[in-house]
Design a protein around this motif. Structure first.
Motif, PDB file in Angstrom:
ATOM      1  N   VAL A   1       4.498   1.842   1.642  1.00 52.85           N
ATOM      2  CA  VAL A   1       5.390   2.820   1.013  1.00 52.85           C
ATOM      3  C   VAL A   1       4.820   4.196   1.310  1.00 52.85           C
ATOM      4  O   VAL A   1       3.644   4.466   1.012  1.00 52.85           O
ATOM      5  CB  VAL A   1       5.485   2.603  -0.508  1.00 52.85           C
ATOM      6  CG1 VAL A   1       6.464   3.603  -1.127  1.00 52.85           C
ATOM      7  CG2 VAL A   1       5.900   1.166  -0.821  1.00 52.85           C
ATOM      8  N   THR A   2       5.614   5.063   1.902  1.00 53.82           N
ATOM      9  CA  THR A   2       5.102   6.375   2.296  1.00 53.82           C
ATOM     10  C   THR A   2       6.101   7.486   2.001  1.00 53.82           C
ATOM     11  O   THR A   2       7.317   7.265   2.017  1.00 53.82           O
ATOM     12  CB  THR A   2       4.731   6.388   3.796  1.00 53.82           C
ATOM     13  OG1 THR A   2       4.143   7.664   4.128  1.00 53.82           O
ATOM     14  CG2 THR A   2       5.956   6.154   4.683  1.00 53.82           C
ATOM     15  N   SER A   3       5.564   8.667   1.765  1.00 51.55           N
ATOM     16  CA  SER A   3       6.391   9.865   1.616  1.00 51.55           C
ATOM     17  C   SER A   3       6.330  10.724   2.875  1.00 51.55           C
ATOM     18  O   SER A   3       6.794  11.870   2.868  1.00 51.55           O
ATOM     19  CB  SER A   3       5.927  10.679   0.398  1.00 51.55           C
ATOM     20  OG  SER A   3       4.539  10.968   0.494  1.00 51.55           O
TER      21      SER A   3
ATOM     22  N   ILE B   1       0.830  -1.203   0.000  1.00 50.51           N
ATOM     23  CA  ILE B   1       0.000   0.000   0.000  1.00 50.51           C
ATOM     24  C   ILE B   1       0.866   1.255   0.000  1.00 50.51           C
ATOM     25  O   ILE B   1       1.978   1.262   0.507  1.00 50.51           O
ATOM     26  CB  ILE B   1      -0.972   0.034   1.199  1.00 50.51           C
ATOM     27  CG1 ILE B   1      -0.201   0.162   2.525  1.00 50.51           C
ATOM     28  CG2 ILE B   1      -1.877  -1.197   1.209  1.00 50.51           C
ATOM     29  CD1 ILE B   1      -1.103   0.447   3.707  1.00 50.51           C
ATOM     30  N   PHE B   2       0.317   2.296  -0.605  1.00 51.09           N
ATOM     31  CA  PHE B   2       0.872   3.635  -0.485  1.00 51.09           C
ATOM     32  C   PHE B   2       0.114   4.349   0.623  1.00 51.09           C
ATOM     33  O   PHE B   2      -1.127   4.360   0.632  1.00 51.09           O
ATOM     34  CB  PHE B   2       0.690   4.442  -1.767  1.00 51.09           C
ATOM     35  CG  PHE B   2       1.618   4.085  -2.895  1.00 51.09           C
ATOM     36  CD1 PHE B   2       2.991   3.988  -2.689  1.00 51.09           C
ATOM     37  CD2 PHE B   2       1.121   3.875  -4.174  1.00 51.09           C
ATOM     38  CE1 PHE B   2       3.844   3.672  -3.741  1.00 51.09           C
ATOM     39  CE2 PHE B   2       1.954   3.562  -5.227  1.00 51.09           C
ATOM     40  CZ  PHE B   2       3.324   3.455  -5.010  1.00 51.09           C
ATOM     41  N   LEU B   3       0.838   4.935   1.566  1.00 54.64           N
ATOM     42  CA  LEU B   3       0.255   5.866   2.523  1.00 54.64           C
ATOM     43  C   LEU B   3       0.799   7.245   2.190  1.00 54.64           C
ATOM     44  O   LEU B   3       2.003   7.489   2.275  1.00 54.64           O
ATOM     45  CB  LEU B   3       0.616   5.491   3.966  1.00 54.64           C
ATOM     46  CG  LEU B   3      -0.188   4.389   4.652  1.00 54.64           C
ATOM     47  CD1 LEU B   3       0.204   4.293   6.121  1.00 54.64           C
ATOM     48  CD2 LEU B   3      -1.685   4.623   4.525  1.00 54.64           C
TER      49      LEU B   3
ATOM     50  N   SER C   1      -1.304   2.757  -8.570  1.00 50.26           N
ATOM     51  CA  SER C   1      -2.126   2.025  -7.599  1.00 50.26           C
ATOM     52  C   SER C   1      -3.317   1.364  -8.283  1.00 50.26           C
ATOM     53  O   SER C   1      -3.944   1.949  -9.162  1.00 50.26           O
ATOM     54  CB  SER C   1      -2.641   2.971  -6.506  1.00 50.26           C
ATOM     55  OG  SER C   1      -1.565   3.568  -5.810  1.00 50.26           O
ATOM     56  N   LYS C   2      -3.622   0.143  -7.850  1.00 51.72           N
ATOM     57  CA  LYS C   2      -4.798  -0.560  -8.373  1.00 51.72           C
ATOM     58  C   LYS C   2      -6.086   0.052  -7.831  1.00 51.72           C
ATOM     59  O   LYS C   2      -7.076   0.178  -8.555  1.00 51.72           O
ATOM     60  CB  LYS C   2      -4.737  -2.037  -7.982  1.00 51.72           C
ATOM     61  CG  LYS C   2      -3.591  -2.819  -8.597  1.00 51.72           C
ATOM     62  CD  LYS C   2      -3.589  -4.260  -8.072  1.00 51.72           C
ATOM     63  CE  LYS C   2      -2.389  -5.038  -8.571  1.00 51.72           C
ATOM     64  NZ  LYS C   2      -2.344  -6.413  -7.989  1.00 51.72           N
ATOM     65  N   VAL C   3      -6.084   0.398  -6.551  1.00 49.19           N
ATOM     66  CA  VAL C   3      -7.265   0.945  -5.889  1.00 49.19           C
ATOM     67  C   VAL C   3      -6.885   2.245  -5.189  1.00 49.19           C
ATOM     68  O   VAL C   3      -5.884   2.289  -4.458  1.00 49.19           O
ATOM     69  CB  VAL C   3      -7.839  -0.059  -4.855  1.00 49.19           C
ATOM     70  CG1 VAL C   3      -8.970   0.571  -4.055  1.00 49.19           C
ATOM     71  CG2 VAL C   3      -8.319  -1.316  -5.556  1.00 49.19           C
TER      72      VAL C   3
ATOM     73  N   LEU D   1      -3.918   2.753  -2.516  1.00 45.74           N
ATOM     74  CA  LEU D   1      -3.388   4.057  -2.102  1.00 45.74           C
ATOM     75  C   LEU D   1      -4.392   4.698  -1.166  1.00 45.74           C
ATOM     76  O   LEU D   1      -5.593   4.758  -1.474  1.00 45.74           O
ATOM     77  CB  LEU D   1      -3.173   4.955  -3.323  1.00 45.74           C
ATOM     78  CG  LEU D   1      -3.081   6.473  -3.066  1.00 45.74           C
ATOM     79  CD1 LEU D   1      -1.895   6.837  -2.192  1.00 45.74           C
ATOM     80  CD2 LEU D   1      -3.048   7.232  -4.393  1.00 45.74           C
ATOM     81  N   PHE D   2      -3.927   5.177  -0.028  1.00 46.75           N
ATOM     82  CA  PHE D   2      -4.748   5.990   0.869  1.00 46.75           C
ATOM     83  C   PHE D   2      -4.293   7.437   0.696  1.00 46.75           C
ATOM     84  O   PHE D   2      -3.181   7.810   1.083  1.00 46.75           O
ATOM     85  CB  PHE D   2      -4.615   5.501   2.304  1.00 46.75           C
ATOM     86  CG  PHE D   2      -5.188   4.125   2.483  1.00 46.75           C
ATOM     87  CD1 PHE D   2      -6.540   3.944   2.733  1.00 46.75           C
ATOM     88  CD2 PHE D   2      -4.384   2.998   2.359  1.00 46.75           C
ATOM     89  CE1 PHE D   2      -7.079   2.669   2.869  1.00 46.75           C
ATOM     90  CE2 PHE D   2      -4.907   1.725   2.498  1.00 46.75           C
ATOM     91  CZ  PHE D   2      -6.254   1.562   2.755  1.00 46.75           C
ATOM     92  N   LEU D   3      -5.176   8.226   0.090  1.00 44.86           N
ATOM     93  CA  LEU D   3      -4.823   9.551  -0.422  1.00 44.86           C
ATOM     94  C   LEU D   3      -5.484  10.647   0.385  1.00 44.86           C
ATOM     95  O   LEU D   3      -6.714  10.665   0.552  1.00 44.86           O
ATOM     96  CB  LEU D   3      -5.265   9.644  -1.893  1.00 44.86           C
ATOM     97  CG  LEU D   3      -5.011  10.952  -2.634  1.00 44.86           C
ATOM     98  CD1 LEU D   3      -3.518  11.192  -2.813  1.00 44.86           C
ATOM     99  CD2 LEU D   3      -5.709  10.924  -3.994  1.00 44.86           C
ATOM    100  N   GLY D   4      -4.681  11.588   0.893  1.00 40.99           N
ATOM    101  CA  GLY D   4      -5.197  12.774   1.541  1.00 40.99           C
ATOM    102  C   GLY D   4      -5.308  13.916   0.543  1.00 40.99           C
ATOM    103  O   GLY D   4      -4.734  13.867  -0.550  1.00 40.99           O
TER     104      GLY D   4
END
Length: 249
Positions: free
Chosen positions: A117-119, A92-94, A197-199, A166-169
């Motif tokens: 994976v996060t920035s 997942i991307f955070l 990201s797939k979702v 991806l959990f997107l702000g």
């Protein structure tokens, strides 16, 4: 509404501040409508609410620690609901920000084989408590107030990964104008995560619903799930045509 709010922001580029009565006369709408627009633009960080009107935003950016205090209970509920979507074995991307931080805080210790994976440097530190979660930090250039990493170089790692979710702000989610952010550098990283990201799961407290900010991230057609709280200023049904799943927590 977007056109009217754009006129307000354009006026504030020409003068330091403006009153509600002035805007009501200029735009041909009630003072109640003007106040609603100003409140929405203020929450998106595009202007500063003053007694009887609004002014240009102060120079500089609000620190993450300050934004975390705004709608804190709602952000916790949104973060908890988002974290519950993560399954064993996923990559997942955070993204970054106060609501995404709540996702990291609510990740289950029982998760197995998850790679995050996060920035966000603060988010990586939050995840140190989870021994079975592998954490990757994008690298790049530090934006100090948000503890986030941006280009140059941040996109390089992201481009090599295909994430399950991806959990997107963001700073705004609008039926026509999509998902937007106040900072162009961060928006560039967010858009790269969307592409890889797939979702895509967008997390936005009620103050972001219907708002439009400076930098475009993605169209609603690319969003699979929107998680918000129950006090949105616009009917959530407006988003159902584009987003398959809209959750209010």
């Amino acid at each position: 509404m977007h056109q009217r709010q754009g006129q307000i922001l354009q006026l504030l580029t020409r003068q330091e501040q403006v009153s509600v009565s002035e805007l009501s006369s200029l735009l041909g709408v009630s003072e109640v409508t003007v106040r609603g627009d100003l409140d929405q633009l203020g929450r998106a960080g595009l202007l500063r609410r003053t007694r009887g009107g609004a002014a240009r935003p102060l120079e500089g950016e609000q620190a993450l620690e300050e934004s975390s205090k705004q709608y804190a209970a709602a952000k916790r509920r949104i973060g908890r609901a988002a974290a519950a979507l993560i399954q064993n074995g996923e990559t997942i991307f955070l993204d970054v920000g106060s609501t995404i931080t709540e996702v990291a805080r609510h990740l289950s210790p029982a998760l197995q084989g998850v790679t995050v994976v996060t920035s966000g440097l603060n988010i990586a530190l939050e995840l140190e408590r989870l021994p079975n979660v592998q954490v990757m930090v994008t690298g790049g250039t530090l934006r100090r107030l948000q503890h986030s990493l941006v280009n140059p170089y941040a996109s390089d790692l992201i481009s090599r990964i295909r994430a399950d979710r991806l959990f997107l702000g963001c700073n705004g989610v609008h039926p026509q104008h999509g998902v937007t952010n106040a900072n162009h550098e961060e928006a560039e990283i967010k858009a790269q995560m969307v592409r890889n990201s797939k979702v895509v799961v967008v997390l936005a407290d009620h103050s972001k619903i219907g708002a439009v900010s400076r930098a475009h991230i993605t169209a609603l057609a690319n969003v699979h799930t929107l998680i918000t709280n129950q006090h949105a200023h616009r009917p959530l049904s407006e988003y159902a045509a584009e987003i398959p799943q809209v959750l209010s927590v």
